[in-house]
Design a protein around this motif. Structure first.
Motif: not given
Length: 117
Positions: A101-102, A105, A109
């Protein structure tokens, strides 16, 4: 014939060439599911996928990818057994690459900075 390996099928997807073609790639699963031009439903989680006039492969299957491409061109110099295809079966779980997930993300971005609206 079109051959593409590792993450390069993303370029074919962006061009719309994979909309009705089954394929494989080394693209992270989260990216494949969330980038609108990648036809996720067409992904087959195998080392090499041949469909229509396309040959796609995950990067670790580079030797087998080269052999399939050579054979598709009608040059079968691999008859002596020195070059074989995939020598074992892989589970789908082994061939789905997750970034977490990190990292996803962070990727999204950055991706938004390059997206054309």
């Amino acid at each position: 014939m079109i051959s593409s390996i590792s993450s390069s099928p993303i370029l074919l997807a962006k061009a719309g060439l994979l909309d009705d073609v089954h394929f494989t790639s080394g693209i992270w699963d989260e990216i494949s599911k969330n980038i609108d031009f990648i036809p996720y439903e067409n992904i087959i989680h195998k080392p090499i996928v041949k469909d229509k006039n396309f040959i796609t492969a995950i990067g670790f299957a580079y030797k087998e990818f080269a052999i399939e491409t050579i054979r598709a061109l009608g040059i079968d110099e691999c008859k002596n057994g020195l070059f074989n295809g995939i020598t074992r079966d892989y589970t789908e779980e082994e061939l789905v690459y997750k970034m977490g997930d990190d990292k996803f993300k962070e990727f999204m971005k950055e991706y938004k900075n390059y997206s054309i609206n």
